[in-house]
Design a protein around this motif. Structure first.
Motif, PDB file in Angstrom:
ATOM      1  N   PRO A  47       4.374  -6.971  12.827  1.00 51.15           N
ATOM      2  CA  PRO A  47       5.774  -6.433  12.748  1.00 51.15           C
ATOM      3  C   PRO A  47       5.751  -5.137  13.363  1.00 51.15           C
ATOM      4  O   PRO A  47       5.179  -4.185  13.181  1.00 51.15           O
TER       5      PRO A  47
ATOM      6  N   SER B  10       7.686   1.764  18.346  1.00 47.01           N
ATOM      7  CA  SER B  10       6.326   1.357  17.799  1.00 47.01           C
ATOM      8  C   SER B  10       5.187   2.608  17.973  1.00 47.01           C
ATOM      9  O   SER B  10       4.705   2.889  16.893  1.00 47.01           O
TER      10      SER B  10
ATOM     11  N   VAL C 112       0.079  -2.346  10.389  1.00 53.04           N
ATOM     12  CA  VAL C 112       1.157  -1.964  11.042  1.00 53.04           C
ATOM     13  C   VAL C 112       1.123  -0.846  11.893  1.00 53.04           C
ATOM     14  O   VAL C 112       1.302  -1.253  13.089  1.00 53.04           O
TER      15      VAL C 112
ATOM     16  N   TYR D 124      -0.751  -1.324   5.477  1.00 50.07           N
ATOM     17  CA  TYR D 124      -0.055  -0.268   6.431  1.00 50.07           C
ATOM     18  C   TYR D 124      -0.954   0.032   7.608  1.00 50.07           C
ATOM     19  O   TYR D 124      -0.221   0.313   8.573  1.00 50.07           O
TER      20      TYR D 124
ATOM     21  N   GLY E 160       1.531  -1.843  16.067  1.00 51.84           N
ATOM     22  CA  GLY E 160       2.491  -0.962  16.912  1.00 51.84           C
ATOM     23  C   GLY E 160       1.817  -0.498  18.085  1.00 51.84           C
ATOM     24  O   GLY E 160       2.448  -0.764  19.220  1.00 51.84           O
TER      25      GLY E 160
ATOM     26  N   PHE F 249       7.687  -1.531  13.491  1.00 50.15           N
ATOM     27  CA  PHE F 249       7.984  -0.359  12.621  1.00 50.15           C
ATOM     28  C   PHE F 249       9.699  -0.592  12.483  1.00 50.15           C
ATOM     29  O   PHE F 249      10.183  -0.690  13.515  1.00 50.15           O
TER      30      PHE F 249
ATOM     31  N   LEU G 236       0.229 -12.020  12.079  1.00 38.32           N
ATOM     32  CA  LEU G 236       0.800 -10.925  13.036  1.00 38.32           C
ATOM     33  C   LEU G 236       0.650 -11.119  14.380  1.00 38.32           C
ATOM     34  O   LEU G 236       1.414 -10.588  15.140  1.00 38.32           O
TER      35      LEU G 236
ATOM     36  N   LEU H 170       5.638  -6.939   5.219  1.00 35.21           N
ATOM     37  CA  LEU H 170       4.248  -7.167   5.275  1.00 35.21           C
ATOM     38  C   LEU H 170       3.500  -6.632   4.171  1.00 35.21           C
ATOM     39  O   LEU H 170       2.721  -7.075   3.544  1.00 35.21           O
TER      40      LEU H 170
ATOM     41  N   HIS I 156       9.233  -3.625   9.216  1.00 33.90           N
ATOM     42  CA  HIS I 156       7.814  -4.047   8.785  1.00 33.90           C
ATOM     43  C   HIS I 156       7.737  -4.327   7.182  1.00 33.90           C
ATOM     44  O   HIS I 156       6.869  -4.470   6.769  1.00 33.90           O
TER      45      HIS I 156
END
Length: 446
Positions: free
Chosen positions: A196, A253, A279, A276, A283, A198, A224, A204, A201
């Motif tokens: 996902p 991102s 993510v 996290y 990104g 930012f 993802l 998630l 996100h």
């Protein structure tokens, strides 16, 4: 491709026979090895049957799906030992696998969309049926609505493409180049939420924290990657508009990656920290992909596969601690070096993979991606340096906080891992470090 699909279809009856749990898992591992021997290193679709085929991108991701799903069954031993609706669990997972194989091997844009959205349903059932806390309902709703909200415009976009070109075949669509901004946004957004990116996100970490270990592994390992895969497929015919708008996603991102890394540094929940960090990693994948350069596309593909193995392994480790101590909090999961000394090695190995130490595939992917992003704009060097630094920082934080420190008094007994757990972690770590030797497949397919 059809032989692989038939193999999985014929596993459905096995799910409902008693005492067939490990049989299904062994068959999935066998299928992974059969699939490895197919060795599809071609940049156009081969072994085409009906609407499915296989090229390099599909090959890597289908192999990853088979591998992660067989490891999921190995990790979810507690479902089997407590007999927690084990037949339904197996059925759900095989269903998810078949949908993922169809998603990654569809040659047709609409078929891809159909299976892309369907794979959400078994994941939702995994979270709702086998999750731990009552908040899993909210996590499920987040997961569903974030994805469904943006997927309707995508459907309309796909029909528009069909109306203009008269085809939905990926290979034929590469001959076209659209200049419609609305089409671009409608096709791209669904994948950005799935990545996902930012700002979109939030579903998630929630889904990860509430999901059982199998749910976390499939989310980090495969779900993802669906977004990245979709972008790799639709970018060729959206290049012209991409040149205008891609800078937006790259900027969001990269800056988002730094912010999320800072969020990682103050997590107390093991799973939330790993989620996290996903993510942040995705990104940089998204940024590299959006530069539309050769190194960017190759790097994003390499890092997607590497991240799938690495994140999944870290979630297994978090779950191993959770099964012993009954908590995922870093306040309680301290001093694990005293408590499970043999596991500390695996924490170290997978943490170092997470911060892209050599000789992992993560390193190859990140070198490619950093090259592509810096060649796109040298100003991004500033953000990338922060991103790399914080990536190492939160991984060290995760490792040192969980392994060192004063042992929580409630856990004063000595515990080693079982053979099953060591094998599980080895099967995550080994391919991750071996695949660097096959870096040509990741980088020479364009």
């Amino acid at each position: 491709m059809l032989k692989i699909i038939m193999f999985v279809l014929f596993m459905f009856p096995l799910c409902f026979l008693m005492e067939m749990y490990w049989m299904v898992q062994n068959l999935l591992l066998l299928l992974s090895f059969i699939f490895i021997t197919m060795g599809v290193y071609s940049n156009y679709f081969i072994s085409v049957s009906y609407m499915v085929g296989c090229d390099v991108i599909s090959y890597g991701l289908i192999l990853l799906s088979l591998w992660i799903i067989s490891l999921m069954l190995m990790a979810s031993e507690s479902v089997y030992s407590y007999n927690n609706y084990v037949n339904l669990f197996l059925f759900n997972i095989i269903m998810l696998l078949i949908l993922l194989i169809f998603t990654f091997s569809s040659i047709n844009l609409f078929m891809f969309y159909l299976f892309f959205e369907s794979s959400l349903i078994p994941t939702l059932f995994l979270i709702l049926g086998w999750g731990y806390q009552p908040e899993r309902l909210q996590a499920g709703v987040y997961l569903l609505f974030y994805t469904l909200f943006v997927s309707l415009p995508m459907l309309v976009g796909i029909f528009y493409v069909y109306k203009i070109t008269g085809t939905m075949n990926f290979y034929l669509l590469n001959n076209y180049s659209f200049e419609s901004e609305i089409l671009y946004f409608s096709l791209i957004f669904a994948f950005l939420v799935k990545m996902p990116m930012f700002l979109v996100h939030l579903w998630l970490p929630k889904a990860h924290v509430e999901a059982p270990v199998a749910g976390s592994m499939i989310l980090a390992g495969i779900m993802l990657k669906l977004g990245g895969y979709g972008l790799l497929r639709v970018m060729p015919f959206l290049q012209l508009v991409g040149l205008k708008f891609n800078f937006i996603w790259i900027s969001i991102s990269l800056v988002g990656g730094v912010l999320v890394s800072l969020i990682c540094l103050r997590q107390t929940d093991l799973k939330a920290l790993i989620a996290y960090s996903s993510v942040a990693h995705m990104g940089i994948v998204l940024s590299g992909l959006m530069t539309m350069s050769y190194t960017g596309v190759c790097g994003s593909y390499s890092l997607m596969i590497a991240h799938g193995l690495c994140s999944s392994g870290l979630f297994c480790l978090a779950n191993i601690s959770y099964e012993r101590l009954g908590s995922r909090s870093l306040m309680i999961n301290k001093g694990l070096l005293n408590f499970m000394p043999s596991m500390a090695l695996w924490w170290f190995l997978l943490s170092s993979c997470n911060m892209a130490a050599p000789p992992t595939l993560n390193l190859l992917g990140e070198i490619f991606l950093i090259n592509s992003i810096v060649s796109w704009s040298w100003i991004s060097m500033l953000v990338l340096s922060f991103l790399s630094f914080f990536s190492a920082a939160y991984t060290l934080y995760l490792y040192s906080y969980s392994q060192h420190g004063k042992l929580f008094t409630g856990s004063y007994f000595f515990s080693v891992g079982s053979i099953r757990e060591f094998l599980l972690l080895f099967l995550h770590w080994f391919p991750l470090n071996l695949l660097i030797l096959k870096g040509d497949v990741c980088s020479l397919w364009l």
